[in-house]
Design an enzyme around this catalytic site. Sequence first.
Site, short mmCIF file in Angstrom:
data_model
loop_
_atom_site.label_atom_id
_atom_site.label_comp_id
_atom_site.label_asym_id
_atom_site.label_seq_id
_atom_site.Cartn_x
_atom_site.Cartn_y
_atom_site.Cartn_z
N PHE A 3 -30.56 7.03 -16.51
CA PHE A 3 -30.71 8.06 -15.52
C PHE A 3 -31.04 9.44 -15.67
O PHE A 3 -30.07 10.41 -16.08
CB PHE A 3 -29.46 7.98 -14.49
CG PHE A 3 -29.01 6.91 -13.85
CD1 PHE A 3 -29.88 5.94 -13.43
CD2 PHE A 3 -27.65 6.59 -13.55
CE1 PHE A 3 -29.68 4.69 -12.79
CE2 PHE A 3 -27.19 5.41 -12.99
CZ PHE A 3 -28.22 4.53 -12.38
N TYR A 15 -14.45 12.85 -4.80
CA TYR A 15 -13.63 12.05 -5.81
C TYR A 15 -12.85 13.11 -6.68
O TYR A 15 -11.38 13.18 -6.52
CB TYR A 15 -14.24 11.13 -6.48
CG TYR A 15 -13.39 10.68 -7.85
CD1 TYR A 15 -12.32 9.98 -7.48
CD2 TYR A 15 -13.94 10.96 -8.94
CE1 TYR A 15 -11.48 9.63 -8.51
CE2 TYR A 15 -12.99 10.33 -10.03
CZ TYR A 15 -11.73 9.84 -9.81
OH TYR A 15 -11.08 9.31 -10.83
N HIS A 24 -20.30 1.79 -13.82
CA HIS A 24 -20.18 2.50 -15.24
C HIS A 24 -21.12 2.13 -16.13
O HIS A 24 -21.58 0.70 -16.44
CB HIS A 24 -18.78 2.34 -15.79
CG HIS A 24 -17.73 2.77 -14.65
ND1 HIS A 24 -17.02 2.23 -13.72
CD2 HIS A 24 -17.24 4.22 -14.63
CE1 HIS A 24 -16.26 2.92 -13.11
NE2 HIS A 24 -16.29 4.25 -13.56
N LEU A 25 -21.47 2.72 -17.25
CA LEU A 25 -22.53 2.52 -18.16
C LEU A 25 -22.26 1.40 -19.02
O LEU A 25 -23.19 0.35 -18.98
CB LEU A 25 -22.90 3.86 -18.96
CG LEU A 25 -23.92 3.83 -20.04
CD1 LEU A 25 -25.35 3.47 -19.44
CD2 LEU A 25 -23.99 4.80 -21.04
N ASP A 78 0.71 -1.32 0.03
CA ASP A 78 -0.16 0.07 0.15
C ASP A 78 1.01 1.14 0.07
O ASP A 78 1.84 1.16 0.70
CB ASP A 78 -0.81 -0.15 1.25
CG ASP A 78 -1.83 0.99 1.25
OD1 ASP A 78 -3.09 0.66 1.06
OD2 ASP A 78 -1.93 2.21 1.03
N ASP A 91 -24.77 14.49 -11.85
CA ASP A 91 -24.17 14.05 -13.46
C ASP A 91 -24.48 15.55 -14.18
O ASP A 91 -25.54 16.06 -14.43
CB ASP A 91 -25.41 13.15 -14.09
CG ASP A 91 -24.87 11.72 -13.64
OD1 ASP A 91 -23.60 11.68 -13.39
OD2 ASP A 91 -25.65 10.80 -13.92
N LYS A 98 -8.60 14.44 -6.34
CA LYS A 98 -7.43 14.51 -7.49
C LYS A 98 -7.17 15.87 -7.91
O LYS A 98 -6.01 16.00 -8.21
CB LYS A 98 -8.39 13.94 -9.04
CG LYS A 98 -8.82 12.50 -8.71
CD LYS A 98 -7.47 11.63 -9.09
CE LYS A 98 -7.81 10.18 -8.88
NZ LYS A 98 -6.73 9.30 -9.67
N ASN A 114 -8.64 5.37 -4.88
CA ASN A 114 -10.30 5.12 -5.03
C ASN A 114 -10.71 6.12 -6.18
O ASN A 114 -10.52 7.10 -6.04
CB ASN A 114 -10.84 4.98 -3.58
CG ASN A 114 -10.34 3.94 -2.72
OD1 ASN A 114 -9.60 4.37 -1.64
ND2 ASN A 114 -10.61 2.80 -2.87
N SER A 115 -11.85 5.37 -6.67
CA SER A 115 -12.42 6.31 -8.00
C SER A 115 -13.94 6.15 -8.18
O SER A 115 -14.29 6.47 -9.18
CB SER A 115 -11.39 5.92 -9.12
OG SER A 115 -11.83 4.53 -9.16
N1 UFG Z 1 -25.72 5.98 -16.64
C1 UFG Z 1 -26.94 5.56 -16.75
N2 UFG Z 1 -27.43 4.07 -16.29
C2 UFG Z 1 -26.44 3.59 -15.54
C3 UFG Z 1 -25.18 4.04 -15.36
C4 UFG Z 1 -25.05 5.15 -15.86
O1 UFG Z 1 -27.94 6.11 -17.15
O2 UFG Z 1 -26.87 2.46 -14.98
C5 UFG Z 1 -25.36 7.21 -17.36
C6 UFG Z 1 -24.98 8.29 -16.33
O3 UFG Z 1 -25.79 8.90 -15.66
C7 UFG Z 1 -24.09 9.19 -17.18
C8 UFG Z 1 -23.36 8.21 -18.11
O4 UFG Z 1 -24.33 7.14 -18.20
O5 UFG Z 1 -24.85 9.85 -17.79
C9 UFG Z 1 -21.88 7.71 -17.86
O6 UFG Z 1 -21.92 7.33 -16.66
P1 UFG Z 1 -20.86 6.40 -15.97
O7 UFG Z 1 -21.07 6.21 -14.47
O8 UFG Z 1 -20.30 5.50 -16.89
O9 UFG Z 1 -19.69 7.50 -16.00
P2 UFG Z 1 -19.80 9.13 -15.25
O10 UFG Z 1 -19.79 9.85 -16.64
O11 UFG Z 1 -20.61 9.26 -14.06
O12 UFG Z 1 -18.17 8.95 -14.76
C10 UFG Z 1 -16.67 9.05 -15.48
C11 UFG Z 1 -15.90 8.54 -14.58
C12 UFG Z 1 -15.62 9.23 -13.31
C13 UFG Z 1 -15.62 10.49 -13.41
C14 UFG Z 1 -16.72 11.17 -13.90
C15 UFG Z 1 -16.48 12.68 -13.91
O13 UFG Z 1 -16.24 7.17 -14.64
O14 UFG Z 1 -14.46 8.53 -12.94
O15 UFG Z 1 -16.63 10.64 -15.32
O16 UFG Z 1 -17.78 13.25 -14.02
F1 UFG Z 1 -15.33 10.93 -12.00
#
Ligand code: UFG
Length: 331
Positions: free
Chosen positions: A208, A141, A189-190, A51, A285, A145, A76-77
């Site tokens: 979402f 998060y 993640h999507l 670590d 978001d 960063k 962590n992210s």
């Molecule tokens: N989404 C859905 N349904 C789901 C999951 C996600 O509609 O089941 C949407 C989210 O609302 C978003 C898009 O898909 O609009 C992408 O979502 P993710 O969770 O895949 O990714 P994020 O854009 O939220 O996150 C990314 C990185 C993070 C970073 C962030 C910055 O993964 O590490 O961008 O805003 F912090």
Amino acid sequence: MAILVLGGAGYIGSHTVYQLIDAGRDVVVADNLETGYRAAVHPDAVFYEGDIRDRAFVDSVFEKETIEGVIHFAANSLVGESMTDPLKYYDNNLCGTKVLLESMVAHGIDKIVFSSTAATYGEPERVPILETDTTEPTNCYGETKLSMEKMFKWTSQAHGLRFVSLRYFNACGAHVSGSIGESHKPESHLIPLILQVPNGQREHISIFGDDYDTKDGTCVRDYIHVTDLAQAHVLAMDYLMRGGESSIFNLGNGIGFTVKEVIDTARMVTGHPIPAKVAPRRAGDPARLIASSEKAKHILGWKPEHADLKHIIETAWKWHKAHPDGFAREK
Ligand code: UFG
């Protein structure tokens, strides 16, 4: 002389190790295996389990190995978790980086490339986002960063260390070989969540929010293939080795896709109808996140080679179809 990859058993870290080894570099990986997997570490890399908050551990790696530069992914992210457990993020992301920098300074190691995020910008003032735009994180998060970037800045001024911070947009896809890929538990993640539907692990994907001010009402993101991100780390380390000065770069394709477009592309790739249901907006978001990566292209000579969304999802599907449960936790 080797490159030390901290967090090299994680998603983006493991892909970077593959790119470094492909480029003929000697690689040492250190990872605490909290979210990373031993099986994700390239067989040709030297591996240490430990670590970065443990100064004796970090010192021991620098003493046993001849390290010319560090690539730092050990953090962590998860945005949601960072809001419910902010001190975990301060501890690992900030305290861990402080210990690492102390050890680097003590051992005279003066080059570091590290993973930052689009979350440093918060709600963007415009798209495409430039590195010089306002940074107002809307989650803990992103805040940690951004604080890490500032820690690097002040440490570099005091101790002559040079750093490159890479602000990723939406990392996705998997190694074209299918041997490594995304394995987050829990997954948030999507693209991996969408692919759980054709894999029979989920009935439908939730969208979402469909009332954003975008072309189809769903959020727009800049999806960038993990191998293209990985290649940017190799180029950033080369840049520091050439004497390049400390700098911050965005990494994205510069093209935005809506959630509905991503789902449609996944339907095309998998041949599965992938039912989708509209759900409430997810807190925090932004409607639209798109990178300008002109600086990385110009200064690092970076060129995304896996930019096509269909190809990105094909690589992800190859991985998830063969490894529906991701990597197995070995401990
Ligand atoms: N989404 C859905 N349904 C789901 C999951 C996600 O509609 O089941 C949407 C989210 O609302 C978003 C898009 O898909 O609009 C992408 O979502 P993710 O969770 O895949 O990714 P994020 O854009 O939220 O996150 C990314 C990185 C993070 C970073 C962030 C910055 O993964 O590490 O961008 O805003 F912090």
